[in-house]
Design an enzyme around this catalytic site. Structure first.
Site, PDB file in Angstrom:
ATOM      1  N   GLY A  98       0.887  -1.255  -0.048  1.00  0.00           N
ATOM      2  CA  GLY A  98      -0.114  -0.072  -0.028  1.00  0.00           C
ATOM      3  C   GLY A  98       0.904   1.193  -0.081  1.00  0.00           C
ATOM      4  N   SER A  99       0.861   1.850  -1.051  1.00  0.00           N
ATOM      5  CA  SER A  99       1.542   3.106  -1.203  1.00  0.00           C
ATOM      6  C   SER A  99       1.259   4.007  -2.446  1.00  0.00           C
ATOM      7  CB  SER A  99       3.137   2.530  -1.404  1.00  0.00           C
ATOM      8  OG  SER A  99       3.157   1.632  -2.280  1.00  0.00           O
TER       9      SER A  99
END
Length: 210
Positions: A173-174
């Site tokens: 997640g980024s």
């Protein structure tokens, strides 16, 4: 579908742990086996269909466009900045938007706010990659998010790279921000879903090189 190089160690380690505990506890074996399958899925690196048109720039990340704004950047100049948020479900391998040369890499420590927040571009842990292309400079920014705690980069300063080539990933997640050259016009809008290496995010509106 191939496994990203960044995933070889964690996936193999998880697989060995699963085999090691299976005979001692089938329940624990199932739990670890599920984790192994998830890791193999997360670290997937699928083949991409790269557009051949040299005048188009492709997305550096798979995910959702969460920000488009005009900025003034010392390296790129007056440009359009596009922010792409990658959820845990998205492919996390990042790709080069256009043929060129890596001119610099710069790592900056920071916080771990949720990556879709606009402020994350300024305060979160991030890695800057400067790319020189025929149509102007491009800035790529890999930004760690709330869960992501490691940014991996595969390229080196001075390296020649090709459009669609994998250059790194961020784990779990980024976000990736891309600053397009002044003569490249964005062709996406906030809310669009894009795929790294194959979705066109910008088009050269003047057929002129640097």
């Amino acid at each position: 579908m191939a496994l990203a190089r960044e995933g070889v160690v964690p996936v193999v380690t998880a697989a060995f742990m699963t085999c090691g505990v299976w005979f001692a506890s089938s329940l624990l074996g199932v739990i670890l086996g599920t984790c192994t399958i998830f890791l193999a899925w997360f670290y997937r690196e699928p083949r991409v269909s790269i557009p051949r048109d040299p005048l188009v720039f492709v997305s550096p990340a798979s995910g959702k466009v969460v920000e488009i704004m005009d900025v003034d950047d010392p390296f790129v100049g007056r440009s359009a900045k596009i922010g792409i948020f990658m959820s845990v479900a998205d492919v996390h391998v990042n790709r080069i938007p256009s043929d060129g040369k890596i001119s610099f890499l710069k790592y900056k420590q920071g916080k771990h706010l949720v990556a879709f927040a606009p402020k994350s571009s300024e305060v979160n842990e991030r890695l800057y990659a400067g790319l020189e292309t025929k149509y102007g400079n491009v800035l790529l920014v890999q930004i760690a998010g709330l869960v992501a705690r490691r940014i991996a980069c595969r390229v080196k300063t001075g390296q020649l790279v090709s459009k669609g080539e994998a250059y790194g990933m961020i784990k779990f997640g980024s976000r990736v921000d891309v600053y397009l050259p002044p003569i490249v016009k964005p062709v996406v809008k906030v809310g669009d879903k894009v795929k790294a290496g194959s979705s066109v995010i910008g088009h050269v509106f003047k057929n002129e090189g640097k």
